[in-house]
Design an enzyme around this catalytic site. Structure first.
Site, PDB file in Angstrom:
ATOM      1  N   ILE A  66       0.520  -1.073  -0.281  1.00  0.00           N
ATOM      2  CA  ILE A  66      -0.049  -0.050   0.052  1.00  0.00           C
ATOM      3  C   ILE A  66       0.854   1.188  -0.289  1.00  0.00           C
ATOM      4  CG2 ILE A  66      -0.234   0.640   2.392  1.00  0.00           C
ATOM      5  CD1 ILE A  66      -2.964   1.342   2.059  1.00  0.00           C
ATOM      6  N   GLY A 121       0.549  -5.494   1.537  1.00  0.00           N
ATOM      7  CA  GLY A 121      -0.503  -5.406   0.637  1.00  0.00           C
ATOM      8  C   GLY A 121      -0.379  -6.099  -0.447  1.00  0.00           C
ATOM      9  N   ASP A 124      -1.215  -9.547   0.828  1.00  0.00           N
ATOM     10  CA  ASP A 124      -2.842 -10.048   0.098  1.00  0.00           C
ATOM     11  C   ASP A 124      -3.081 -10.310  -0.887  1.00  0.00           C
ATOM     12  OD1 ASP A 124      -3.952  -9.101   3.634  1.00  0.00           O
ATOM     13  OD2 ASP A 124      -2.377  -7.149   2.738  1.00  0.00           O
ATOM     14  N   GLU A 144       3.131  -5.587   8.137  1.00  0.00           N
ATOM     15  CA  GLU A 144       2.491  -4.711   8.686  1.00  0.00           C
ATOM     16  C   GLU A 144       2.601  -4.777  10.097  1.00  0.00           C
ATOM     17  OE1 GLU A 144      -0.660  -6.189   5.034  1.00  0.00           O
ATOM     18  OE2 GLU A 144       1.088  -6.705   6.136  1.00  0.00           O
ATOM     19  N   ASP A 152      -5.234  -6.440   7.259  1.00  0.00           N
ATOM     20  CA  ASP A 152      -6.039  -6.093   7.514  1.00  0.00           C
ATOM     21  C   ASP A 152      -7.338  -6.676   5.934  1.00  0.00           C
ATOM     22  OD1 ASP A 152      -5.987  -3.553   6.406  1.00  0.00           O
ATOM     23  OD2 ASP A 152      -6.513  -2.223   8.289  1.00  0.00           O
TER      24      ASP A 152
END
Length: 270
Positions: A66, A121, A124, A144, A152
């Site tokens: 991210i 991210g 993810d 993270e 998350d």
């Protein structure tokens, strides 16, 4: 296909090549990324000519995760009231989750081709793909934890069924780097290629093989595998019986059987 800020999308035969295209920013996931990926995978889902997706990153790295500027912009929206801040943050997190849900829920197989950094991210994202392949220089990290937060957007929910609970916990608690060979050993990636070029050629070859199969059969197979994440074996058997009661009437079955008996390559409709 529209022009995108964060992606380059090409349809190569029946393969959609979706490339994160911010190499100057290590393919960090900015605001445009999160909205465009939903639009792209909606197009993929609705376009019968697309049978397989290859997801890659432009330049030396797959993605550094991210974009910190996006996180800063969210922080600037926070006020003094804890309740309203919590409501805002929850809404933002659910929006980000929806972006990768679009990848996970795509009816077509999604193959991730990963080189260089695959951090935060980006983990993810690849966890939402069907299969993952790496170049020898790939490095993976659930970063993270080093930012003082729990991942998350899907890593902690999807990775246990890919690499197992214990290894996920080790990666998530430590944030350590996992090199390509170890990623192959723990099942995070299916195969490791010598370099970026060999990676793309290898993954495209696998995608081409999948694209040559019956799209009805591939779609059904993916649906059954996904269904079994949250259901018992007997539920899955009941579901596939109902599914195939319809799908076995497709002309693809007769075409595939005829091709097998005559030792010819079948050509299936989109």
């Amino acid at each position: 296909m529209s022009d995108y800020q964060a992606f380059q999308v090409e349809l190569q035969g029946n393969i959609a090549h979706v490339q994160i295209n911010r190499p100057e920013k290590v393919n960090a996931m900015n605001a445009a990324f999160w909205s465009e990926i939903v639009e792209i995978f909606q197009w993929i889902d609705e376009t019968d000519a697309v049978r397989v997706v290859v997801l890659s990153g432009a330049g030396k790295h797959f993605s550094a995760g991210i974009d910190l500027m996006l996180l800063a912009s969210v922080a600037n929206e926070l006020g003094k009231d804890v309740g309203r801040n919590a409501r805002l943050l929850r809404r933002k997190i659910l929006q980000l989750q929806a972006s990768f849900n679009a990848v996970d829920q795509c009816r077509k197989p999604v193959l991730a081709a990963i080189q260089g950094y695959c951090l935060g991210g980006a983990i993810d994202l690849i966890a939402a793909c069907d299969m993952r392949y790496a170049a020898a220089d790939a490095q993976f990290s659930i970063k993270e934890i080093d930012m003082g937060m729990a991942a998350d957007v899907g890593t902690l929910q999807r990775l246990p069924r890919i690499i197992g609970d214990g290894m996920l916990r080790e990666m998530a608690y430590t944030g350590r780097m996992v090199a390509a060979d170890e990623a192959r050993t723990i099942g995070l990636v299916n195969r490791v290629y010598s370099d970026h070029q060999a990676l793309l050629e290898g993954v495209m070859s696998i995608a081409q093989e999948i694209a040559g199969k019956s799209p009805i059969a591939i779609g059904g197979t993916k649906q059954m595998i996904s269904y079994m994440r949250d259901h018992r074996v007997d539920d899955g058997l009941e579901y596939v019986a109902t599914w195939n009661a319809a799908m076995l009437q497709s002309s693809d079955l007769r075409l595939a059987m005829t091709a097998h008996m005559t030792k010819q390559k079948p050509e299936f409709l989109d």
